[in-house]
Design an enzyme around this catalytic site. Structure first.
Site, short mmCIF file in Angstrom:
data_model
loop_
_atom_site.label_atom_id
_atom_site.label_comp_id
_atom_site.label_asym_id
_atom_site.label_seq_id
_atom_site.Cartn_x
_atom_site.Cartn_y
_atom_site.Cartn_z
N TYR A 78 0.87 -1.19 0.00
CA TYR A 78 0.00 0.00 0.00
C TYR A 78 0.89 1.23 0.00
O TYR A 78 1.67 1.43 0.94
CB TYR A 78 -0.91 0.02 1.23
CG TYR A 78 -1.86 1.21 1.22
CD1 TYR A 78 -3.05 1.18 0.51
CD2 TYR A 78 -1.53 2.39 1.89
CE1 TYR A 78 -3.90 2.28 0.47
CE2 TYR A 78 -2.38 3.50 1.86
CZ TYR A 78 -3.56 3.44 1.15
OH TYR A 78 -4.39 4.52 1.10
N ASP A 115 9.37 2.91 0.80
CA ASP A 115 8.24 3.70 1.30
C ASP A 115 8.27 3.59 2.82
O ASP A 115 7.85 2.59 3.39
CB ASP A 115 6.94 3.12 0.71
CG ASP A 115 5.70 3.77 1.31
OD1 ASP A 115 5.82 4.52 2.30
OD2 ASP A 115 4.60 3.51 0.79
N LYS A 154 2.84 10.95 7.05
CA LYS A 154 2.17 10.72 8.34
C LYS A 154 2.64 11.70 9.42
O LYS A 154 2.54 12.89 9.25
CB LYS A 154 2.40 9.27 8.78
CG LYS A 154 1.86 8.24 7.79
CD LYS A 154 0.49 7.77 8.16
CE LYS A 154 0.03 6.64 7.25
NZ LYS A 154 -1.40 6.42 7.32
N1 PLP Z 1 2.55 4.56 2.20
C1 PLP Z 1 2.20 3.83 3.26
C2 PLP Z 1 3.06 2.70 3.69
C3 PLP Z 1 1.03 4.14 3.97
O1 PLP Z 1 0.67 3.38 5.02
C4 PLP Z 1 0.25 5.23 3.55
C5 PLP Z 1 -0.99 5.58 4.27
O2 PLP Z 1 -1.52 4.86 5.06
C6 PLP Z 1 0.65 5.95 2.43
C7 PLP Z 1 1.81 5.59 1.78
C8 PLP Z 1 -0.17 7.09 1.94
O3 PLP Z 1 -0.03 8.20 2.76
P1 PLP Z 1 -1.19 9.30 2.77
O4 PLP Z 1 -2.38 8.66 3.40
O5 PLP Z 1 -0.61 10.43 3.55
O6 PLP Z 1 -1.44 9.67 1.35
#
Ligand code: PLP
Length: 440
Positions: free
Chosen positions: A163, A244, A271
Protein backbone atom coordinates in the site's frame (compact mmCIF):
# COMPACT_ATOMS: atom_id res chain seq x y z
CA UNK A 1 -13.79 -19.75 5.32
CA UNK A 2 -16.80 -20.23 7.61
CA UNK A 3 -19.56 -17.67 7.48
CA UNK A 4 -21.25 -16.14 10.50
CA UNK A 5 -24.44 -17.93 9.42
CA UNK A 6 -22.78 -21.29 10.12
CA UNK A 7 -21.60 -20.16 13.55
CA UNK A 8 -24.60 -19.52 15.80
CA UNK A 9 -22.48 -18.67 18.85
CA UNK A 10 -20.45 -16.13 16.91
CA UNK A 11 -23.57 -14.71 15.26
CA UNK A 12 -25.21 -14.23 18.66
CA UNK A 13 -22.07 -12.59 20.05
CA UNK A 14 -21.82 -10.22 17.10
CA UNK A 15 -25.45 -9.32 17.31
CA UNK A 16 -25.11 -8.57 21.04
CA UNK A 17 -22.04 -6.42 20.46
CA UNK A 18 -23.65 -4.60 17.56
CA UNK A 19 -26.86 -3.92 19.49
CA UNK A 20 -24.78 -2.51 22.35
CA UNK A 21 -22.77 -0.36 19.95
CA UNK A 22 -25.92 1.05 18.32
CA UNK A 23 -27.56 1.75 21.65
CA UNK A 24 -24.47 3.52 22.99
CA UNK A 25 -23.86 5.66 19.91
CA UNK A 26 -27.05 7.32 18.65
CA UNK A 27 -25.32 10.62 17.85
CA UNK A 28 -22.58 8.97 15.81
CA UNK A 29 -25.29 7.00 13.98
CA UNK A 30 -27.14 10.20 13.13
CA UNK A 31 -23.99 11.98 12.01
CA UNK A 32 -23.03 9.07 9.80
CA UNK A 33 -26.49 8.96 8.22
CA UNK A 34 -26.19 12.65 7.43
CA UNK A 35 -22.68 12.16 6.01
CA UNK A 36 -24.01 9.39 3.75
CA UNK A 37 -26.36 11.85 2.09
CA UNK A 38 -23.49 13.99 0.87
CA UNK A 39 -20.32 11.87 0.82
CA UNK A 40 -20.13 8.46 -0.90
CA UNK A 41 -20.24 5.89 1.89
CA UNK A 42 -20.48 8.70 4.44
CA UNK A 43 -16.80 9.52 4.64
CA UNK A 44 -13.89 10.81 2.68
CA UNK A 45 -11.30 8.23 3.67
CA UNK A 46 -11.93 4.52 3.17
CA UNK A 47 -10.01 3.17 6.16
CA UNK A 48 -12.32 5.01 8.57
CA UNK A 49 -15.40 3.06 7.55
CA UNK A 50 -16.58 0.03 9.50
CA UNK A 51 -19.96 -1.52 10.06
CA UNK A 52 -22.51 -0.91 11.46
CA UNK A 53 -21.29 2.73 11.26
CA UNK A 54 -18.09 4.50 12.23
CA UNK A 55 -17.88 6.63 15.35
CA UNK A 56 -17.55 10.37 14.97
CA UNK A 57 -14.95 11.86 17.27
CA UNK A 58 -15.28 15.33 18.65
CA UNK A 59 -12.15 15.75 20.76
CA UNK A 60 -8.70 14.35 21.44
CA UNK A 61 -6.56 14.92 24.49
CA UNK A 62 -3.19 13.38 25.24
CA UNK A 63 -3.60 9.76 24.18
CA UNK A 64 -7.40 9.64 24.35
CA UNK A 65 -10.24 10.47 21.99
CA UNK A 66 -13.86 11.29 22.81
CA UNK A 67 -16.75 10.46 20.53
CA UNK A 68 -19.91 12.41 19.78
CA UNK A 69 -21.85 10.47 22.41
CA UNK A 70 -19.35 11.36 25.12
CA UNK A 71 -17.36 8.11 25.45
CA UNK A 72 -13.64 8.50 25.91
CA UNK A 73 -11.30 5.85 24.52
CA UNK A 74 -7.67 5.03 24.87
CA UNK A 75 -6.46 5.87 21.37
CA UNK A 76 -4.53 2.96 19.89
CA UNK A 77 -5.59 3.84 16.35
CA UNK A 78 -3.09 6.67 16.55
CA UNK A 79 -4.48 8.13 13.32
CA UNK A 80 -3.14 5.10 11.44
CA UNK A 81 0.43 5.97 12.44
CA UNK A 82 0.16 9.72 11.84
CA UNK A 83 -0.88 10.40 15.45
CA UNK A 84 2.52 9.72 16.97
CA UNK A 85 2.44 12.84 19.13
CA UNK A 86 -1.05 12.34 20.50
CA UNK A 87 -3.41 15.26 20.67
CA UNK A 88 -2.02 17.91 22.96
CA UNK A 89 1.74 18.27 22.79
CA UNK A 90 2.42 21.82 23.98
CA UNK A 91 5.56 22.15 21.86
CA UNK A 92 3.63 21.42 18.68
CA UNK A 93 0.84 23.77 19.68
CA UNK A 94 3.40 26.50 20.29
CA UNK A 95 5.05 25.89 16.90
CA UNK A 96 1.71 25.95 15.11
CA UNK A 97 0.54 29.06 16.96
CA UNK A 98 3.80 30.86 16.18
CA UNK A 99 3.42 29.98 12.49
CA UNK A 100 -0.19 31.23 12.60
CA UNK A 101 0.99 34.48 14.13
CA UNK A 102 3.45 34.92 11.26
CA UNK A 103 0.71 34.50 8.65
CA UNK A 104 0.09 31.21 6.93
CA UNK A 105 -0.26 32.08 3.25
CA UNK A 106 2.97 33.82 2.38
CA UNK A 107 3.13 32.93 -1.30
CA UNK A 108 6.87 32.38 -1.29
CA UNK A 109 9.59 30.33 0.29
CA UNK A 110 9.29 30.31 4.07
CA UNK A 111 11.89 30.25 6.80
CA UNK A 112 11.10 26.71 7.93
CA UNK A 113 11.37 24.55 4.84
CA UNK A 114 15.11 24.33 4.11
CA UNK A 115 15.96 23.80 7.78
CA UNK A 116 13.34 21.07 8.03
CA UNK A 117 14.74 19.39 4.92
CA UNK A 118 18.22 19.46 6.51
CA UNK A 119 16.90 17.77 9.64
CA UNK A 120 15.35 15.04 7.51
CA UNK A 121 18.53 14.59 5.44
CA UNK A 122 20.59 14.24 8.63
CA UNK A 123 18.32 11.42 9.75
CA UNK A 124 17.90 9.78 6.31
CA UNK A 125 21.25 10.29 4.56
CA UNK A 126 19.92 8.72 1.35
CA UNK A 127 17.66 11.76 0.98
CA UNK A 128 20.45 13.97 -0.33
CA UNK A 129 17.84 16.19 -1.93
CA UNK A 130 14.26 16.48 -0.72
CA UNK A 131 10.93 17.70 -2.05
CA UNK A 132 7.85 18.17 0.09
CA UNK A 133 4.33 17.07 -0.83
CA UNK A 134 0.94 17.06 0.88
CA UNK A 135 0.65 13.36 1.56
CA UNK A 136 2.39 10.03 1.48
CA UNK A 137 0.48 9.11 -1.67
CA UNK A 138 1.87 12.12 -3.49
CA UNK A 139 5.35 11.45 -2.15
CA UNK A 140 5.26 7.94 -3.63
CA UNK A 141 3.77 9.14 -6.88
CA UNK A 142 6.55 11.68 -7.30
CA UNK A 143 9.25 9.24 -6.23
CA UNK A 144 8.08 6.88 -8.98
CA UNK A 145 7.97 9.74 -11.47
CA UNK A 146 11.50 10.74 -10.42
CA UNK A 147 12.72 7.23 -11.15
CA UNK A 148 10.97 7.12 -14.51
CA UNK A 149 12.37 10.51 -15.52
CA UNK A 150 15.88 9.77 -14.29
CA UNK A 151 16.15 6.31 -15.87
CA UNK A 152 14.14 6.98 -19.00
CA UNK A 153 12.35 3.68 -18.31
CA UNK A 154 8.64 3.14 -18.11
CA UNK A 155 7.59 0.26 -15.85
CA UNK A 156 7.38 -0.13 -12.08
CA UNK A 157 7.61 -3.17 -9.82
CA UNK A 158 5.60 -3.40 -6.60
CA UNK A 159 4.51 -6.17 -4.21
CA UNK A 160 1.21 -7.91 -3.76
CA UNK A 161 -0.27 -6.58 -0.51
CA UNK A 162 1.66 -3.30 -0.78
CA UNK A 163 0.00 0.00 0.00
CA UNK A 164 1.59 3.23 -1.14
CA UNK A 165 -1.49 5.46 -1.19
CA UNK A 166 -5.10 5.62 -2.30
CA UNK A 167 -4.22 5.17 -5.99
CA UNK A 168 -1.12 3.05 -5.43
CA UNK A 169 -2.68 0.11 -3.63
CA UNK A 170 -1.75 -3.44 -4.51
CA UNK A 171 -3.66 -5.43 -1.92
CA UNK A 172 -4.87 -8.24 -4.19
CA UNK A 173 -2.66 -7.05 -7.08
CA UNK A 174 -3.11 -4.10 -9.39
CA UNK A 175 -6.66 -2.84 -9.87
CA UNK A 176 -8.43 -0.29 -12.07
CA UNK A 177 -8.25 2.44 -9.44
CA UNK A 178 -4.47 2.32 -9.37
CA UNK A 179 -2.38 4.82 -11.32
CA UNK A 180 -2.00 3.17 -14.73
CA UNK A 181 1.75 2.82 -14.75
CA UNK A 182 2.83 -0.38 -16.46
CA UNK A 183 3.06 -2.32 -13.22
CA UNK A 184 4.57 -5.68 -12.34
CA UNK A 185 3.48 -7.26 -9.08
CA UNK A 186 5.91 -9.59 -7.30
CA UNK A 187 5.50 -11.61 -4.12
CA UNK A 188 6.79 -9.98 -0.95
CA UNK A 189 9.76 -11.73 0.63
CA UNK A 190 10.12 -13.95 -2.47
CA UNK A 191 13.23 -12.91 -4.35
CA UNK A 192 12.62 -15.55 -7.05
CA UNK A 193 9.35 -13.87 -7.96
CA UNK A 194 11.28 -10.60 -8.34
CA UNK A 195 14.04 -12.23 -10.39
CA UNK A 196 11.52 -13.76 -12.76
CA UNK A 197 10.02 -10.34 -13.48
CA UNK A 198 13.43 -8.73 -13.80
CA UNK A 199 14.51 -11.41 -16.27
CA UNK A 200 11.45 -10.76 -18.37
CA UNK A 201 11.20 -6.96 -18.13
CA UNK A 202 14.29 -5.73 -16.26
CA UNK A 203 15.40 -3.31 -18.97
CA UNK A 204 12.04 -1.54 -18.87
CA UNK A 205 11.69 -1.28 -15.09
CA UNK A 206 12.45 2.13 -13.65
CA UNK A 207 11.92 1.37 -9.97
CA UNK A 208 10.94 -1.07 -7.28
CA UNK A 209 8.73 0.34 -4.52
CA UNK A 210 8.52 -1.50 -1.23
CA UNK A 211 7.40 -1.06 2.37
CA UNK A 212 9.78 -2.52 4.92
CA UNK A 213 6.72 -3.60 6.91
CA UNK A 214 3.43 -3.96 5.08
CA UNK A 215 0.92 -1.71 6.81
CA UNK A 216 -2.25 -2.59 4.90
CA UNK A 217 -0.69 -5.98 4.14
CA UNK A 218 -1.15 -7.18 7.70
CA UNK A 219 2.13 -6.12 9.30
CA UNK A 220 4.35 -8.64 7.50
CA UNK A 221 7.95 -7.49 7.72
CA UNK A 222 10.64 -7.74 5.07
CA UNK A 223 13.22 -10.47 5.63
CA UNK A 224 16.71 -8.97 5.84
CA UNK A 225 18.03 -11.56 3.33
CA UNK A 226 15.28 -10.73 0.87
CA UNK A 227 16.01 -7.01 1.17
CA UNK A 228 19.70 -7.39 0.65
CA UNK A 229 19.10 -9.58 -2.44
CA UNK A 230 16.63 -6.98 -3.70
CA UNK A 231 19.26 -4.30 -3.17
CA UNK A 232 21.79 -6.30 -5.18
CA UNK A 233 19.40 -7.15 -8.02
CA UNK A 234 18.19 -3.58 -8.46
CA UNK A 235 21.69 -2.10 -8.26
CA UNK A 236 22.97 -4.56 -10.86
CA UNK A 237 20.25 -3.51 -13.29
CA UNK A 238 20.23 0.24 -12.68
CA UNK A 239 16.75 0.08 -11.16
CA UNK A 240 15.87 2.72 -8.55
CA UNK A 241 15.02 1.11 -5.22
CA UNK A 242 12.41 3.16 -3.34
CA UNK A 243 11.68 2.46 0.32
CA UNK A 244 8.24 3.70 1.30
CA UNK A 245 8.88 4.64 4.92
CA UNK A 246 5.67 6.62 5.33
CA UNK A 247 4.87 4.38 8.31
CA UNK A 248 8.17 2.65 9.14
CA UNK A 249 10.25 5.82 9.41
CA UNK A 250 9.30 5.76 13.09
CA UNK A 251 11.18 2.51 13.72
CA UNK A 252 14.43 4.29 14.60
CA UNK A 253 15.98 7.74 14.31
CA UNK A 254 16.81 6.85 10.70
CA UNK A 255 13.78 4.70 9.99
CA UNK A 256 13.55 0.99 9.31
CA UNK A 257 16.33 1.27 6.73
CA UNK A 258 18.77 2.25 9.48
CA UNK A 259 17.52 -0.54 11.71
CA UNK A 260 17.99 -3.08 8.91
CA UNK A 261 21.11 -1.40 7.55
CA UNK A 262 19.98 -1.38 3.92
CA UNK A 263 20.29 1.75 1.83
CA UNK A 264 17.78 2.40 -0.94
CA UNK A 265 18.16 4.98 -3.73
CA UNK A 266 15.08 6.93 -2.68
CA UNK A 267 12.86 7.19 0.38
CA UNK A 268 9.39 8.53 1.00
CA UNK A 269 8.01 9.70 4.33
CA UNK A 270 4.73 11.17 5.55
CA UNK A 271 2.17 10.72 8.34
CA UNK A 272 3.52 11.95 11.72
CA UNK A 273 6.50 13.74 10.16
CA UNK A 274 4.45 16.93 9.83
CA UNK A 275 3.77 17.00 13.57
CA UNK A 276 0.14 15.98 12.99
CA UNK A 277 -0.50 18.21 9.98
CA UNK A 278 -0.74 17.19 6.33
CA UNK A 279 2.66 16.08 5.10
CA UNK A 280 4.71 14.01 2.70
CA UNK A 281 8.22 14.11 1.28
CA UNK A 282 10.32 12.22 -1.21
CA UNK A 283 14.05 12.34 -1.60
CA UNK A 284 17.05 10.50 -2.84
CA UNK A 285 20.44 10.64 -4.41
CA UNK A 286 21.42 13.95 -5.94
CA UNK A 287 21.69 12.57 -9.48
CA UNK A 288 18.09 11.32 -9.33
CA UNK A 289 16.54 14.31 -7.61
CA UNK A 290 18.07 16.85 -9.94
CA UNK A 291 15.40 16.02 -12.51
CA UNK A 292 13.39 18.56 -10.48
CA UNK A 293 16.07 21.27 -10.46
CA UNK A 294 14.60 24.13 -12.44
CA UNK A 295 17.90 25.99 -12.33
CA UNK A 296 19.36 23.22 -14.50
CA UNK A 297 16.49 22.90 -16.90
CA UNK A 298 14.66 20.33 -14.78
CA UNK A 299 10.95 19.67 -14.82
CA UNK A 300 8.37 21.40 -12.66
CA UNK A 301 7.03 19.74 -9.53
CA UNK A 302 4.08 21.79 -8.29
CA UNK A 303 1.81 21.72 -5.28
CA UNK A 304 0.31 24.83 -3.69
CA UNK A 305 0.59 23.49 -0.17
CA UNK A 306 3.86 21.54 -0.54
CA UNK A 307 5.72 23.96 1.73
CA UNK A 308 2.76 25.13 3.81
CA UNK A 309 4.04 27.01 6.79
CA UNK A 310 2.07 25.07 9.40
CA UNK A 311 3.39 21.63 8.42
CA UNK A 312 6.91 22.95 7.96
CA UNK A 313 6.94 24.66 11.37
CA UNK A 314 5.26 21.81 13.23
CA UNK A 315 7.35 19.15 11.49
CA UNK A 316 10.58 20.92 12.38
CA UNK A 317 9.76 20.90 16.09
CA UNK A 318 8.25 17.42 15.94
CA UNK A 319 11.34 15.76 14.48
CA UNK A 320 14.11 17.98 15.86
CA UNK A 321 12.87 18.39 19.42
CA UNK A 322 10.37 15.64 20.17
CA UNK A 323 10.92 12.52 18.08
CA UNK A 324 14.66 12.33 18.64
CA UNK A 325 16.57 9.13 17.78
CA UNK A 326 16.56 8.15 21.48
CA UNK A 327 12.79 8.63 21.66
CA UNK A 328 12.35 6.59 18.47
CA UNK A 329 14.41 3.77 19.94
CA UNK A 330 12.46 3.77 23.20
CA UNK A 331 9.14 3.73 21.33
CA UNK A 332 10.30 0.79 19.21
CA UNK A 333 11.24 -1.16 22.34
CA UNK A 334 7.94 -0.29 24.00
CA UNK A 335 6.09 -1.59 20.94
CA UNK A 336 8.05 -4.84 20.85
CA UNK A 337 7.36 -5.43 24.55
CA UNK A 338 3.64 -4.72 24.14
CA UNK A 339 3.38 -7.00 21.09
CA UNK A 340 4.98 -9.84 23.06
CA UNK A 341 2.46 -9.38 25.88
CA UNK A 342 -0.50 -9.32 23.47
CA UNK A 343 0.82 -12.40 21.68
CA UNK A 344 1.05 -14.29 24.97
CA UNK A 345 -2.67 -13.72 25.56
CA UNK A 346 -3.51 -15.83 22.53
CA UNK A 347 -1.71 -18.86 23.94
CA UNK A 348 -3.16 -18.24 27.41
CA UNK A 349 -6.71 -18.43 26.02
CA UNK A 350 -6.10 -21.15 23.43
CA UNK A 351 -6.95 -18.73 20.63
CA UNK A 352 -4.78 -18.42 17.48
CA UNK A 353 -3.83 -14.78 17.84
CA UNK A 354 -0.91 -13.53 15.72
CA UNK A 355 0.53 -10.11 16.36
CA UNK A 356 2.51 -8.99 13.32
CA UNK A 357 4.35 -5.75 12.75
CA UNK A 358 7.40 -4.00 14.03
CA UNK A 359 7.98 -1.78 17.04
CA UNK A 360 5.11 0.60 17.65
CA UNK A 361 2.92 -0.53 14.72
CA UNK A 362 1.21 -3.89 14.93
CA UNK A 363 -1.72 -5.83 13.52
CA UNK A 364 -3.74 -8.47 15.38
CA UNK A 365 -4.94 -11.48 13.41
CA UNK A 366 -7.22 -14.30 14.53
CA UNK A 367 -6.51 -17.26 12.26
CA UNK A 368 -4.94 -20.68 12.27
CA UNK A 369 -2.90 -20.28 9.10
CA UNK A 370 0.67 -19.14 9.60
CA UNK A 371 1.24 -15.76 7.93
CA UNK A 372 4.26 -15.54 5.67
CA UNK A 373 2.76 -13.78 2.66
CA UNK A 374 -0.21 -11.41 2.29
CA UNK A 375 -2.05 -14.25 0.54
CA UNK A 376 -2.00 -16.08 3.90
CA UNK A 377 -4.14 -13.42 5.59
CA UNK A 378 -7.52 -15.00 6.26
CA UNK A 379 -8.96 -13.72 9.55
CA UNK A 380 -12.74 -13.87 9.02
CA UNK A 381 -14.28 -10.37 8.85
CA UNK A 382 -16.68 -11.38 11.63
CA UNK A 383 -13.77 -11.95 13.98
CA UNK A 384 -12.20 -8.61 13.13
CA UNK A 385 -15.54 -7.04 13.94
CA UNK A 386 -15.85 -8.96 17.19
CA UNK A 387 -12.43 -7.88 18.39
CA UNK A 388 -12.98 -4.27 17.38
CA UNK A 389 -16.44 -3.81 18.90
CA UNK A 390 -15.55 -5.73 22.07
CA UNK A 391 -12.47 -3.56 22.64
CA UNK A 392 -14.42 -0.37 21.94
CA UNK A 393 -17.05 -1.42 24.43
CA UNK A 394 -14.30 -1.53 27.05
CA UNK A 395 -12.79 1.81 26.08
CA UNK A 396 -9.97 0.70 23.79
CA UNK A 397 -9.92 2.06 20.25
CA UNK A 398 -7.99 0.11 17.61
CA UNK A 399 -8.44 -0.06 13.83
CA UNK A 400 -11.04 -2.50 12.49
CA UNK A 401 -8.41 -4.48 10.68
CA UNK A 402 -6.70 -5.16 14.01
CA UNK A 403 -4.33 -2.23 13.56
CA UNK A 404 -2.66 -0.84 16.68
CA UNK A 405 -0.22 2.05 16.68
CA UNK A 406 1.41 3.58 19.70
CA UNK A 407 1.79 7.24 20.47
CA UNK A 408 4.26 9.09 22.64
CA UNK A 409 1.90 10.36 25.35
CA UNK A 410 0.73 6.87 26.24
CA UNK A 411 1.98 5.57 29.57
CA UNK A 412 2.92 2.11 30.82
CA UNK A 413 -0.50 2.08 32.53
CA UNK A 414 -2.18 2.62 29.16
CA UNK A 415 -0.36 -0.40 27.75
CA UNK A 416 -1.23 -2.44 30.86
CA UNK A 417 -4.86 -1.52 30.40
CA UNK A 418 -4.87 -2.58 26.73
CA UNK A 419 -3.33 -5.92 27.71
CA UNK A 420 -5.84 -6.45 30.49
CA UNK A 421 -8.81 -5.52 28.30
CA UNK A 422 -7.69 -7.84 25.50
CA UNK A 423 -7.25 -10.52 28.15
CA UNK A 424 -10.90 -10.01 29.17
CA UNK A 425 -12.12 -9.95 25.59
CA UNK A 426 -10.36 -13.17 24.65
CA UNK A 427 -11.50 -14.78 27.89
CA UNK A 428 -15.12 -13.82 27.25
CA UNK A 429 -15.19 -14.63 23.55
CA UNK A 430 -12.74 -17.52 23.09
CA UNK A 431 -15.53 -19.99 22.28
CA UNK A 432 -17.13 -17.69 19.68
CA UNK A 433 -13.73 -17.00 18.12
CA UNK A 434 -12.91 -20.70 17.85
CA UNK A 435 -16.33 -21.38 16.41
CA UNK A 436 -15.74 -18.68 13.80
CA UNK A 437 -12.52 -20.44 12.83
CA UNK A 438 -13.99 -23.93 12.48
CA UNK A 439 -13.11 -25.43 9.15
CA UNK A 440 -10.51 -22.79 8.34
N1 PLP B 1 2.55 4.56 2.20
C1 PLP B 1 2.20 3.83 3.26
C2 PLP B 1 3.06 2.70 3.69
C3 PLP B 1 1.03 4.14 3.97
O1 PLP B 1 0.67 3.38 5.02
C4 PLP B 1 0.25 5.23 3.55
C5 PLP B 1 -0.99 5.58 4.27
O2 PLP B 1 -1.52 4.86 5.06
C6 PLP B 1 0.65 5.95 2.43
C7 PLP B 1 1.81 5.59 1.78
C8 PLP B 1 -0.17 7.09 1.94
O3 PLP B 1 -0.03 8.20 2.76
P1 PLP B 1 -1.19 9.30 2.77
O4 PLP B 1 -2.38 8.66 3.40
O5 PLP B 1 -0.61 10.43 3.55
O6 PLP B 1 -1.44 9.67 1.35
Amino acid sequence: MTSVANSPGLAATLSRLEDGFRAANPTSAKLHARACSIMPGGNTRAVLYYDPFPLTFVRGEGATVTDADGHTYSDYVGEYAAGLFGHSDPRLRAAINAALDDGVMLGGLNRHEAGFAEIIRDRFPVMERIRFTNSGTEANLFAIITARMATGRNDILVFDGGYHGGCLTYVGGMRPHDVPFTTHVARYNDIESVRALLEARGDAIACVVIELMMGAGGGITADPGFLSALRDETAARGIVLIFDEVVTSRMSGGGMQARLNVRPDMTTIGKYFGGGLGFGAFGGALDLMQVWDLTRGGIAHGGTFNNNTLSMAAGTVAIRDIFTPATAEALFERGEALAARLRALGSAHGVPLSVLGAGSVMTLHLQHRLIRYPSDLCTPPGLRKLLHLALLELGQSIGRRGYVTLSLPQSAQDDDRLVSVLDDVLGTHAAAILEGLEGT
